[in-house]
Design a protein around this motif. Structure first.
Motif, PDB file in Angstrom:
ATOM      1  N   ILE A   1      30.384 -20.154  -6.974  1.00  0.00           N
ATOM      2  CA  ILE A   1      31.418 -20.862  -7.911  1.00  0.00           C
ATOM      3  C   ILE A   1      32.381 -20.966  -7.079  1.00  0.00           C
ATOM      4  N   GLY A   2      33.258 -22.154  -7.419  1.00  0.00           N
ATOM      5  CA  GLY A   2      34.630 -22.493  -6.867  1.00  0.00           C
ATOM      6  C   GLY A   2      34.413 -23.676  -5.945  1.00  0.00           C
ATOM      7  N   GLU A   3      35.391 -24.494  -5.974  1.00  0.00           N
ATOM      8  CA  GLU A   3      35.246 -25.706  -5.143  1.00  0.00           C
ATOM      9  C   GLU A   3      35.331 -25.849  -3.736  1.00  0.00           C
ATOM     10  N   GLY A   4      34.552 -26.103  -2.925  1.00  0.00           N
ATOM     11  CA  GLY A   4      34.654 -26.375  -1.360  1.00  0.00           C
ATOM     12  C   GLY A   4      34.750 -25.040  -0.674  1.00  0.00           C
ATOM     13  N   PHE A   5      35.712 -24.670   0.311  1.00  0.00           N
ATOM     14  CA  PHE A   5      35.538 -23.447   1.181  1.00  0.00           C
ATOM     15  C   PHE A   5      35.998 -22.449   0.288  1.00  0.00           C
ATOM     16  N   SER A   6      35.705 -21.227   0.736  1.00  0.00           N
ATOM     17  CA  SER A   6      36.238 -19.927   0.276  1.00  0.00           C
ATOM     18  C   SER A   6      35.517 -19.550  -0.991  1.00  0.00           C
ATOM     19  N   PRO A   7      34.402 -19.825  -1.268  1.00  0.00           N
ATOM     20  CA  PRO A   7      33.960 -19.858  -2.742  1.00  0.00           C
ATOM     21  C   PRO A   7      33.771 -18.183  -2.904  1.00  0.00           C
ATOM     22  N   THR A   8      32.931 -18.031  -4.445  1.00  0.00           N
ATOM     23  CA  THR A   8      32.664 -16.667  -4.720  1.00  0.00           C
ATOM     24  C   THR A   8      31.425 -16.586  -5.192  1.00  0.00           C
ATOM     25  N   LEU A   9      30.871 -15.558  -4.617  1.00  0.00           N
ATOM     26  CA  LEU A   9      29.233 -14.941  -5.037  1.00  0.00           C
ATOM     27  C   LEU A   9      29.329 -14.350  -6.222  1.00  0.00           C
TER      28      LEU A   9
END
Length: 368
Positions: free
Chosen positions: A138-146
């Motif tokens: 989840i999250g937009e683009g870079f540095s997402p959350t798993l």
């Protein structure tokens, strides 16, 4: 003398009748009348079209018409449907479906029943279901959350620190669904580096592996080993991310197209990279299994797809199914009962049946 002539005629008649009986029995066996013969090749036209995300789901078929997700059995009969609305995407294991639209996540069981249906904290990039859990990025683009949930939607795990300034490329569950691997691309280094993280679900990170600059495009689990395949080589790792030092095999120029998994090393089927791009025109195949097998096969004709069914290789051309045992020296051929040529290979079901397309039409081939 007359007696000997009569006896000779009777013997010839007996031999003739025996030969006829054996011929009839052989024909009946081939047709499967006795139940021990091979199944006849059959093709079923499905009501979906190739542009509707047609996807194998165990021994069934999923497709999405832009509003509803449908499940068909091997005969093309509708088993269930589920309303997702427009703009949805989905992935499936053999028993579970994960579907999403924006931040909304749906988890469905094999009967089409929603075991979870709710919004997450952020928009969903993609999700993967396993036997017991579903992982979502989840999250937009870079540095997402798993995040990891059980199939009923209960939160189990969450990780974001490991993916700072990275893009998660792929992930999947292994070891009966108790472990999860992910691959992520670090884009801010001097050169792009792929990193594999390995988790025990609900516990802790068991390993992190720097996979280098080559693009890792598939990870398989078989025989207690992770088979990591990139554009250059195949390497084996344990569940902690420790490399087996003698496992390296070069696969440059070859692309993985199917695999047989189990208690031993994976049996992996490759085709030439250039023959799998865009329209597939496969003429050669390569089988790797551990360090013991590295076999090459030349197909009798250009094929749109190929796969493994047990110890058999199959390949499908515009009008023919080719088959060969892994140790065989030649392919057998069966004409497909289709009036139009096969133009694409979609995938295979868990029972070995194959999904193919002819233009936009979709057919299910029940392999003998």
């Amino acid at each position: 003398m007359e007696h000997d002539k009569i006896a000779g005629k009777r013997l010839r008649m007996y031999l003739l009748l025996t030969a006829v009986a054996l011929a009839v029995a052989l024909i009946l066996y081939v047709l499967g009348v006795f139940g021990g013969g091979p199944r006849r090749l059959s093709v079923t036209k499905l009501r979906c079209v190739a542009t509707q995300q047609v996807t194998p789901f165990g021994d069934k078929v999923l497709y999405y018409d832009g509003t509803n997700l449908f499940c068909l059995n091997a005969n093309g009969t509708e088993q269930w449907k589920y309303a997702l609305g427009p703009g949805a995407r989905f992935t499936a294991s053999e028993t579970t479906v994960a579907a999403w639209n924006g931040a909304h996540l749906h988890i469905l069981d094999k009967s089409g029943r929603a075991t979870y249906n709710d919004r997450l904290a952020d928009s969903i990039q993609f999700a993967k279901p396993g036997r017991q859990y579903v992982a979502a990025v989840i999250g937009e683009g870079f540095s997402p959350t798993l995040i990891v949930k059980d199939v009923n939607g209960l939160a189990v795990d969450s990780e974001s620190i490991a993916y700072a300034d990275k893009i998660i490329l792929d992930m999947d569950f292994f070891e009966n669904g108790n472990y999860l691997w992910t691959t992520a691309l670090d884009i801010y280094g001097v050169s792009p580096i792929t990193v594999m993280n390995i988790y025990r679900v609900g516990a802790m990170n068991t390993g992190e592996v720097d996979l280098g600059e080559e693009i890792t495009y598939d990870v398989l689990y078989s025989g207690d080993k992770l088979h990591v395949i990139n554009t250059k080589e195949l390497n084996l790792y344990d569940y902690r991310g420790t490399l087996f030092p003698t496992s390296r095999q070069l696969v440059y120029g070859w692309k993985l197209i199917d695999a047989g998994l189990g208690s031993g090393n994976a049996t992996m089927l490759f085709a030439p990279e250039l023959q799998t791009a865009n329209v597939q025109q496969i003429t050669e195949l390569r089988v790797l299994s551990g360090n013991m097998r590295d076999s090459r096969y030349t197909l009798p004709n250009s094929c749109v797809g190929a796969g493994l069914k047990g110890n058999t290789i199959f390949a499908i051309s515009a009008d023919t199914l080719y088959q060969a045992e892994l140790n065989a020296q030649r392919f057998s051929a069966l004409k497909l009962p289709l009036s139009t040529p096969v133009t694409g290979f979609i995938g295979k079901l868990s029972n070995g049946s194959s999904l193919v397309s002819s233009g936009i039409d979709v057919y299910l081939i029940n392999l003998p």
